[in-house]
Write a protein that holds these residues in place. Structure first.
Motif, PDB file in Angstrom:
ATOM      1  N   ASN A 193       0.851  -1.195   0.000  1.00  0.00           N
ATOM      2  CA  ASN A 193       0.000   0.000   0.000  1.00  0.00           C
ATOM      3  C   ASN A 193       0.886   1.244   0.000  1.00  0.00           C
ATOM      4  N   ALA A 194       1.469   1.543  -1.143  1.00  0.00           N
ATOM      5  CA  ALA A 194       2.376   2.691  -1.248  1.00  0.00           C
ATOM      6  C   ALA A 194       1.684   4.019  -0.952  1.00  0.00           C
ATOM      7  N   PRO A 195       0.431   4.257  -1.433  1.00  0.00           N
ATOM      8  CA  PRO A 195      -0.192   5.556  -1.122  1.00  0.00           C
ATOM      9  C   PRO A 195      -0.344   5.801   0.373  1.00  0.00           C
ATOM     10  N   ALA A 196      -0.767   4.782   1.137  1.00  0.00           N
ATOM     11  CA  ALA A 196      -0.940   4.978   2.573  1.00  0.00           C
ATOM     12  C   ALA A 196       0.404   5.147   3.270  1.00  0.00           C
ATOM     13  N   ALA A 197       1.402   4.374   2.866  1.00  0.00           N
ATOM     14  CA  ALA A 197       2.727   4.518   3.466  1.00  0.00           C
ATOM     15  C   ALA A 197       3.312   5.897   3.149  1.00  0.00           C
ATOM     16  N   THR A 198       3.096   6.359   1.923  1.00  0.00           N
ATOM     17  CA  THR A 198       3.547   7.698   1.556  1.00  0.00           C
ATOM     18  C   THR A 198       2.834   8.750   2.398  1.00  0.00           C
ATOM     19  N   GLY A 199       1.536   8.573   2.565  1.00  0.00           N
ATOM     20  CA  GLY A 199       0.770   9.499   3.391  1.00  0.00           C
ATOM     21  C   GLY A 199       1.245   9.510   4.832  1.00  0.00           C
ATOM     22  N   MET A 200       1.558   8.341   5.379  1.00  0.00           N
ATOM     23  CA  MET A 200       2.077   8.274   6.743  1.00  0.00           C
ATOM     24  C   MET A 200       3.424   8.985   6.839  1.00  0.00           C
ATOM     25  N   ARG A 259       9.343   2.450   3.321  1.00  0.00           N
ATOM     26  CA  ARG A 259       8.331   1.409   3.142  1.00  0.00           C
ATOM     27  C   ARG A 259       7.532   1.672   1.870  1.00  0.00           C
ATOM     28  N   ALA A 260       7.217   2.938   1.614  1.00  0.00           N
ATOM     29  CA  ALA A 260       6.468   3.289   0.408  1.00  0.00           C
ATOM     30  C   ALA A 260       7.273   2.994  -0.848  1.00  0.00           C
TER      31      ALA A 260
END
Length: 453
Positions: free
Chosen positions: A124-131, A150-151
């Motif tokens: 889940n790259a978008p969520a990891a990027t958002g985090m 992680r992203a």
């Protein structure tokens, strides 16, 4: 433009060069372009309202942070198992918090991003990027770096993930690695967000002309009002810090015509008006920016402006609000930013400022934090230690007027008039009106040196 266009390439391995840098830009970039399918008072301030998403993403197409949040909330109500929708909502909350200075919104951002990760735990790259963008916005840069990696691992071809990686590395003082990450971001997708980071990387290496060129291209590529506001804000600041106040005013006014009421643009216009002697207009702009987002740099800017025109009571009213904000920060256990350290050194207890600075520089060994710690040490009478920090702040050759001013006065305290003279001359050469209080003091100090030669 092709990703391998030589005008976009940075030649990062050529080494670090002297810089004229808008250090505010580093913090504001955290949410610029951070969502795929991210701090003038002084060199450390972080303007609010940096764009939260790349063009083409759900968050980018909203009419503004509030409108975007509402549309995305409606989306996840309809589709509660939509991992991308939850990630987009989380980043929209990050943008909203940055625009309004409401830290409670960060909790909502984290809840949405965690929900996305619950729905899609792996890849889940978008969520990891958002985090990563969220942790950077909270100034938890080590955590931001972990999430950014992680992203990138989840999607090595995600330009926004590389952007958040670059932001975290920059604030952690790992400049060569950050330049590599920006290069990769531009190779993947040289959009407005990537070009803004490229501009900043050239500022850090001293090529202001290239920085302006790339930020101008970022403006041309802007696909959202937030990206337009961001580029105009920093073109204004680049112009102001190069001594071109009229150009700075034009950029800020053009930005406000496109994005009325944007707090960062109001601050940019306030600072241009301050330099141009348009004090009533500058006060009005700072006041309007504070009505949108009561950020420390706006309070400090208005307080210093009032102090410079003899309005001590008005200045103290702004400083009192800053003190209240600092009390809240301490209760939350957060490390201070550079503005808070400088303010405590000048208007509070220098020994406390030193403690704040030492904690901050351990967590965020960024140029502006070294400068702030150096100034706190100077104010506490510990000038040999102060000089070490001032040198660290300028170790990339940074052409920052406040940094050179601070080191100049440290050198004066150490009985080194030649070094003091060189730093003060450099400060005023970079920007002869860099601060409404400190620039006149720099000129007075230079005159005193000249009269004794």
């Amino acid at each position: 433009m092709p990703a391998d266009d030589p005008r976009t390439r940075f030649r990062l391995r050529g080494g670090l060069r002297s810089t004229t840098v808008v250090l505010a830009l580093g913090a504001a970039l955290f949410s610029l372009g951070a969502l795929g399918p991210v701090p003038r008072s002084g060199p450390a301030a972080a303007p609010a309202g940096a764009p939260a998403a790349s063009a083409g993403t759900p968050a980018a197409r909203g009419g503004g942070p509030d409108a975007t949040v509402e549309s995305l909330r409606a989306r996840v109500r309809r589709l509660p198992s939509d991992a991308e929708g939850w990630a987009a909502l989380g980043m929209a909350y990050v943008q909203q918090a940055r625009s309004t200075a409401d830290p409670a919104t960060y909790g909502r951002a984290e809840a949405a991003l965690r929900r996305s990760l619950d729905v899609q735990p792996s890849g889940n790259a978008p969520a990891a990027t958002g985090m990563g963008a969220l942790e950077a916005a909270r100034h938890r840069f080590g955590h931001a770096l972990t999430w950014a990696r992680r992203a990138v691992e989840a999607n090595p071809y995600s330009a926004p993930a590389h952007g958040v990686l670059a932001d975290a590395l920059t604030q952690l003082g790992r400049y060569e690695e950050s330049f590599e990450a920006v290069q990769r971001m531009c190779d993947l997708k040289p959009d407005s967000a990537a070009l803004a980071r490229a501009s900043y990387s050239w500022e850090l290496r001293g090529d202001t002309g290239r920085a302006v060129e790339l930020m101008t291209r970022s403006l041309g590529a802007a696909g959202t009002p937030a990206e337009t506001a961001f580029a105009r804000t920093h073109l204004s600041t680049l112009a102001l810090e190069s001594g071109r106040a009229q150009a700075a005013l034009r950029h800020a006014e053009a930005g406000l015509a496109a994005v009325p009421g944007d707090a960062a643009l109001l601050e940019a216009r306030a600072r241009a008006r301050t330099v141009l002697g348009q004090t009533p207009g500058a006060v009005a702009d700072f006041t309007a920016a504070l009505a949108v987002a009561p950020l420390p740099q706006y309070l400090l800017g208005l307080g210093d402006l009032r102090l410079s025109v003899g309005d001590t009571a008005g200045a103290e009213a702004q400083y009192d609000v800053l003190r209240a904000q600092e009390t809240l920060r301490r209760s939350g256990g957060e490390a201070a930013d550079a503005d808070a350290i400088l303010f405590e050194a000048d208007h509070g207890d220098p020994a406390t400022a030193v403690r704040m600075g030492r904690t901050a520089v351990r967590e965020r060994p960024f140029l502006a934090v070294h400068d702030a710690l150096g100034w706190a040490l100077h104010r506490a009478g510990r000038d040999r230690e102060a000089l070490e920090q001032a040198d660290s702040a300028l170790r990339l050759g940074t052409a920052s007027a406040p940094f050179h001013y601070h080191r100049g006065l440290i050198n004066r305290a150490l009985g080194q008039p030649e070094a003091e003279h060189a730093d003060l001359r450099r400060a005023l050469a970079i920007d002869p009106r860099f601060h409404p209080v400190h620039a006149p003091r720099a000129r007075t100090a230079l005159s005193r040196i000249g009269s004794t030669r």
